[in-house]
Motif scaffolding. Sequence first.
Motif, PDB file in Angstrom:
ATOM      1  N   VAL A   3      48.573  35.972  35.105  1.00 55.06           N
ATOM      2  CA  VAL A   3      47.179  35.599  35.348  1.00 55.06           C
ATOM      3  C   VAL A   3      46.810  35.803  36.815  1.00 55.06           C
ATOM      4  N   ARG A   4      47.706  35.454  37.722  1.00 52.32           N
ATOM      5  CA  ARG A   4      47.400  35.599  39.149  1.00 52.32           C
ATOM      6  C   ARG A   4      47.163  37.057  39.536  1.00 52.32           C
ATOM      7  N   LEU A   5      47.967  37.956  38.998  1.00 58.02           N
ATOM      8  CA  LEU A   5      47.790  39.384  39.284  1.00 58.02           C
ATOM      9  C   LEU A   5      46.479  39.893  38.677  1.00 58.02           C
ATOM     10  N   GLY A  10      40.990  41.693  39.352  1.00 58.96           N
ATOM     11  CA  GLY A  10      39.599  41.463  38.989  1.00 58.96           C
ATOM     12  C   GLY A  10      38.722  41.177  40.191  1.00 58.96           C
ATOM     13  N   MET A  11      39.242  40.408  41.148  1.00 54.86           N
ATOM     14  CA  MET A  11      38.473  40.103  42.352  1.00 54.86           C
ATOM     15  C   MET A  11      38.193  41.373  43.148  1.00 54.86           C
ATOM     16  N   ILE A  12      39.201  42.216  43.289  1.00 58.42           N
ATOM     17  CA  ILE A  12      39.020  43.483  44.004  1.00 58.42           C
ATOM     18  C   ILE A  12      38.027  44.371  43.254  1.00 58.42           C
ATOM     19  N   ALA A  13      38.126  44.400  41.922  1.00 57.23           N
ATOM     20  CA  ALA A  13      37.198  45.200  41.123  1.00 57.23           C
ATOM     21  C   ALA A  13      35.762  44.689  41.268  1.00 57.23           C
ATOM     22  N   LEU A  14      35.572  43.372  41.305  1.00 54.03           N
ATOM     23  CA  LEU A  14      34.230  42.815  41.479  1.00 54.03           C
ATOM     24  C   LEU A  14      33.639  43.172  42.838  1.00 54.03           C
ATOM     25  N   ILE A  53      25.166  42.309  36.621  1.00 57.01           N
ATOM     26  CA  ILE A  53      25.834  41.182  35.972  1.00 57.01           C
ATOM     27  C   ILE A  53      26.570  41.616  34.710  1.00 57.01           C
ATOM     28  N   LEU A  54      26.056  42.622  34.012  1.00 58.89           N
ATOM     29  CA  LEU A  54      26.695  43.064  32.769  1.00 58.89           C
ATOM     30  C   LEU A  54      28.131  43.551  32.976  1.00 58.89           C
ATOM     31  N   PRO A  55      28.388  44.504  33.880  1.00 60.19           N
ATOM     32  CA  PRO A  55      29.793  44.891  34.070  1.00 60.19           C
ATOM     33  C   PRO A  55      30.623  43.772  34.695  1.00 60.19           C
ATOM     34  N   ALA A  56      30.003  42.928  35.516  1.00 59.70           N
ATOM     35  CA  ALA A  56      30.749  41.820  36.121  1.00 59.70           C
ATOM     36  C   ALA A  56      31.198  40.830  35.059  1.00 59.70           C
ATOM     37  N   MET A  57      30.400  40.630  34.014  1.00 63.37           N
ATOM     38  CA  MET A  57      30.793  39.727  32.930  1.00 63.37           C
ATOM     39  C   MET A  57      32.067  40.208  32.249  1.00 63.37           C
ATOM     40  N   PHE A  58      32.169  41.512  32.022  1.00 66.45           N
ATOM     41  CA  PHE A  58      33.362  42.047  31.368  1.00 66.45           C
ATOM     42  C   PHE A  58      34.596  41.891  32.254  1.00 66.45           C
ATOM     43  N   ILE A  59      34.428  42.099  33.546  1.00 66.04           N
ATOM     44  CA  ILE A  59      35.557  41.938  34.465  1.00 66.04           C
ATOM     45  C   ILE A  59      35.998  40.479  34.500  1.00 66.04           C
ATOM     46  N   ARG A  61      35.508  38.164  32.216  1.00 62.14           N
ATOM     47  CA  ARG A  61      36.096  37.819  30.920  1.00 62.14           C
ATOM     48  C   ARG A  61      37.542  38.319  30.829  1.00 62.14           C
ATOM     49  N   TRP A  62      37.795  39.518  31.341  1.00 64.25           N
ATOM     50  CA  TRP A  62      39.153  40.059  31.353  1.00 64.25           C
ATOM     51  C   TRP A  62      40.061  39.229  32.254  1.00 64.25           C
ATOM     52  N   MET A  63      39.531  38.804  33.414  1.00 66.61           N
ATOM     53  CA  MET A  63      40.319  38.002  34.351  1.00 66.61           C
ATOM     54  C   MET A  63      40.716  36.661  33.749  1.00 66.61           C
ATOM     55  N   GLU A  64      39.848  36.053  32.978  1.00 62.93           N
ATOM     56  CA  GLU A  64      40.074  34.715  32.443  1.00 62.93           C
ATOM     57  C   GLU A  64      40.807  34.698  31.109  1.00 62.93           C
TER      58      GLU A  64
END
Length: 74
Positions: A3-5, A10-14, A53-59, A61-64
């Motif tokens: 999860v940490r990785l 995900g943070m870098i992608a955002l 916001i749309l692509p950020a939601m997918f990122i 959701r993947w992170m969580e």
Amino acid sequence: MPVRLRKLIGMIALIVLVVLYALIATTVATYRLAESPWWVHLLYFLVTGLLWILPAMFIIRWMERPESDPQRER
């Protein structure tokens, strides 16, 4: 994947998403909307300001998403 990785990736992608999206949206506005009235600018920036916001939601959701194996959680 731990999860940490996943959260680090995900943070870098955002961050990359927001920076690139802002640059592209501003560039398009500069070249395409230069002579447009104020209400076209307002509408454009309202729509593009919410569209990221749309692509950020997918990122996010993947992170969580939980790990696949519950034995690995610490």
